[in-house]
Structure formats: structure tokens, C-alpha cells
Design a protein around this motif. Structure first.
Motif, short mmCIF file in Angstrom:
data_model
loop_
_atom_site.label_atom_id
_atom_site.label_comp_id
_atom_site.label_asym_id
_atom_site.label_seq_id
_atom_site.Cartn_x
_atom_site.Cartn_y
_atom_site.Cartn_z
N GLU A 19 38.20 35.97 32.77
CA GLU A 19 39.07 36.22 33.91
C GLU A 19 40.54 36.33 33.47
O GLU A 19 41.29 37.17 33.98
N ASN A 53 44.25 35.03 44.23
CA ASN A 53 42.97 34.41 43.85
C ASN A 53 41.96 34.47 45.00
O ASN A 53 40.77 34.75 44.78
N THR A 76 40.70 38.06 45.45
CA THR A 76 39.79 38.45 44.36
C THR A 76 38.39 37.90 44.60
O THR A 76 37.38 38.61 44.42
N GLU A 128 34.97 40.08 45.19
CA GLU A 128 33.81 39.95 44.30
C GLU A 128 32.56 39.55 45.07
O GLU A 128 31.45 39.97 44.74
#
Length: 416
Positions: A33, A239, A242, A246
Motif C-alpha cells: 500500500e 484512507n 480508498t 476497494e
């Protein structure tokens, strides 16, 4: 049968290996990451470059030297003893430098507006002071000469007046004493007395800030923690977005088809958030310590440890938002609300009082506790040990948020 015994022997050694693997897989995911983060120019610009630029601008605006600094542009056409003393005493004034010119050079600089205020010591200046006639220093200005030029002219006027008074004193003493005392003796004793008076003036002008608390507080020690914590909280939004993305596009589910289990995936995401936060914090801290020299290496090490705790709390909050939100919009607005609330009411750029509504609201922010701890460390008035309460509270926030986020964590948008 031998094969079966071989399998059992391998399985007996597996718990230690499984433990190491369970620890290593989240770390590998976090490393992946971080590499992806470093390859994303947009994320780098927002997380590292933008905080550096903002901090530099704020230091330039708020953290500059408040004392007066200027340059006196002087053309000495006299070259005598009094002219030399005048230039030397102007140079001795704190914050004032002298740059020497010929008269033609000074006129050219004024014509080009390279200089706004210049001073010309005309020929005969020394002779005029020694004889007691009028001595003149010409001030040449471009327009009004600017604020700095006007202040410099006032300083030069004061120095010239002081020098003229000394010459008047010497002449007066020479007229009062008997002829048995030579002019050289008068000059010697007068010079000694006046020199001692200049070194130890009978009157001292002391500047005092009206707000004594603001005087004691180094503004850089507040700006740096404020910028660090603010952008750590801004990373909460990234964060959370993301993780939602995902989960929506199936990346989390595909990761589970590897050797990762759900807990390892969750731990890897948390470690990745902490690593990204630490990376941007360390860059800012190193630049501040190297360029601004705000503290020593011990304070840098303690600041890095504190940054680890703050990054953990911010990453855990991001996980709570991401696991609780159903859509990217929900995650974005939730993260923005929390970030702005903590930034505005946490005393990011201004001190919070000891009472009132703001003080009450600041208790519900990470910023207050992180900045309080950073201020003591960066100001070298406290150590990491003195920030035990702040670190315990930030660590507690991280633990509670991790527990909540793990209970809500799911890898599929359809998961209940």
C-alpha cells in the motif's frame, strides 16, 4: 504411512511459522500500500508537498523576525574622520547594515529604483563639525523613500546628532580648561568618557509585548504541530475513500483469495494508514528540524514516537468511517465533518483558553492533545514522559476505534 508421519512432523512445527506468517502478511500488504501511495503523484502532492508549502507560507507570514532590518545606502564624499565615525556608528546599530557607493552609483541606483533612500556625506563634513559650523547629511529619496527608508533616515539622523554633540562637547571643554591642558589630552579623556557612555548607555529602551503569554510562546512550535495534525486528519478522508472503493470494486474480496484472512486484511489496512501518516510526518519533522533548527535530535526522536501514536489514532478513525459508511459520499462527508471539527475546534492554529465553549469542544478533538504534547517537546520544555496523559488518550482512541472498526469490517458491499 511414512508420508503421514512426515506430515505430522511438519504440522507440529507449524504454529511458530503460522504466527510469523500471520504477522508478516499484514506487513507485506502495508508495504504494498505504501509503494502504491508513493507511486501516486496526486496523493504525494496532497499529503507531503502541500503541507510543506503551507508550512513555509505560514512561517513566512507569522514566524518571521519582528525586529527592524534595513540597509543604509551611503556615499561618503568627505572621507574625513567625522564621516568615517558616522558610517561606523550607523553600522553598529542593530539590524542596520551599510552599503557604500560613489555619488554616481547612488544616483544611478535611485534612478533605477534599486534604492529608495540614500545618504550623501558631502565634502567638508568633518571640517564643519570640528569648526562648529553647520554640517549637513543629504538624504535622497525615490518618492517617499518607503517605510524602511524613513525609519533608516530617522536612525541616521539620531546617530548624526549624537556625533555632533560629541564634537560640541570637545570644543566646550577646550574653551573651559586652562592652556596647560593640550588638545590631545582633551581628546583622549573625552573619547574615553564618551566611548564608555556608548558601551554602557545610561538609558535603556526595553521592548515588551503586551500579551506576555504570546511573548513566551514560540509560534513555530505551534504552527508545525498544527500543520502535521491537520494533514494527518485530512488523510483520514483519503484512507476512508480508498477502502470504500476497494470494497465496491471487489478488490478486498480478491485479496481474500490469496493467503490473507479477514483479520490480516484488516490489520494490513490499518498498518498501511499508519505507515502513510508516519511517512508524511517524518518528512515534515526532518525538514523543520534541519531547515529551521527548532530543536535538537532528542526532540526529533520523541516527536517521531508521538507521531506514531497520532498516526495510529487517525488511521483507526479512518477505518471506523470506512466500515460504517455504505458509499463513498458518506465516507467523504463523514471524514470531512470530523476533520474540520477537529481542525477548527482543536486549537490547530491558535491557543484555546482554559474555559468557555471552545475549550469544552476542544476536549473532543485529537488536535488538542497532540498539539499540547508537540508544543512541549518542540519547545524543549517537556519530554515524552511528560506527555503520558496525551499519549494514553490518543492510544485509547486508536484502540477503541480499532475494536469498533473490526466489528463493522466487511469485504463485500453486499455483506451485512
Amino acid at each position: 504411512m511414512p508420508t503421514r508421519r512426515h506430515w505430522r512432523k511438519s504440522s507440529s512445527a507449524s504454529p511458530a511459522g503460522a504466527s510469523a506468517t500471520s504477522m508478516g502478511r499484514p506487513s507485506l500488504l502495508a508495504l504494498f500500500e505504501v509503494k502504491r501511495f508513493l507511486a501516486d503523484r496526486g496523493a504525494l502532492a496532497f499529503s507531503i508537498a502541500l503541507p510543506i508549502v503551507l508550512f513555509a507560507l505560514m512561517v513566512g507570514v507569522f514566524g518571521g523576525d519582528t525586529s527592524f532590518n534595513s540597509t543604509a545606502h551611503v556615499a561618503d564624499l568627505d572621507g574625513g574622520d567625522a564621516a568615517r565615525k558616522l558610517v561606523e556608528r550607523i553600522e553598529d546599530v542593530d539590524g542596520l547594515d551599510v552599503r557604500r557607493y560613489t555619488e554616481a552609483e547612488l544616483n544611478d541606483a535611485l534612478d533605477r529604483s534599486a534604492v529608495l533612500t540614500g545618504f550623501v556625506i558631502p565634502a567638508g563634513f568633518t571640517g564643519a563639525l570640528e569648526s562648529g559650523t553647520l554640517a549637513v547629511v543629504r538624504v535622497k529619496r525615490r518618492g517617499n523613500g518607503g517605510d524602511a527608508g524613513q525609519i533608516t533616515a530617522a536612525i541616521v539622523q539620531g546617530v548624526a546628532d549624537s556625533l555632533a554633540s560629541e564634537y560640541e562637547l570637545r570644543r566646550a571643554l577646550g574653551a573651559l580648561v586652562s592652556e596647560k591642558v593640550s588638545p590631545e589630552q582633551i581628546e583622549l579623556h573625552t573619547g574615553l568618557l564618551l566611548g564608555d557612555a556608548r558601551r554602557n548607555p545610561p538609558v535603556h529602551v526595553v521592548s515588551q509585548t503586551l500579551n506576555e503569554q504570546a511573548e513566551e510562546e514560540d509560534i513555530l512550535d505551534r504552527l508545525l504541530p498544527g500543520v502535521i495534525v491537520m494533514f494527518l486528519l485530512f488523510s483520514v478522508t483519503l484512507n476512508a475513500q480508498t477502502l470504500i472503493e476497494e470494497r465496491r470494486n471487489g478488490t478486498l474480496e480478491r485479496l481474500l483469495t490469496t493467503q490473507l484472512n479477514t483479520s490480516q486484511l484488516f490489520a494490513g489496512k490499518f498498518l498501511a494508514g499508519v505507515s502513510r501518516g508516519m511517512l508524511q510526518t517524518i518528512v515534515l519533522l526532518v525538514l523543520a528540524f534541519v531547515v529551521l533548527r527548532i530543536a535538537g535530535p532528542v526532540a526529533l526522536a520523541q516527536s517521531a514516537v508521538l507521531a506514531l501514536v497520532v498516526s495510529a489514532a487517525a488511521s483507526a478513525i479512518a477505518l471506523v468511517i470506512a466500515t460504517a459508511a455504505r458509499t463513498e459520499d458518506q465516507a467523504t462527508w463523514g471524514a470531512v465533518f470530523i476533520t474540520m471539527f477537529m481542525t477548527v475546534f482543536g486549537g490547530t492554529f491558535f491557543p484555546i483558553g482554559d474555559s468557555g465553549v471552545l475549550e469544552l469542544l476542544s476536549r473532543f478533538t485529537l488536535n488538542r492533545y497532540a498539539i499540547d504534547a508537540y508544543e512541549g517537546i518542540l519547545g524543549e520544555t517537556a519530554t515524552l514522559g511528560d506527555a503520558t496523559f496525551e499519549m494514553a488518550l490518543l492510544g485509547g482512541v486508536a484502540v477503541v476505534c480499532l475494536i469498533v472498526a473490526r466489528m463493522l469490517f466487511r469485504v463485500s458491499s453486499e455483506a451485512k
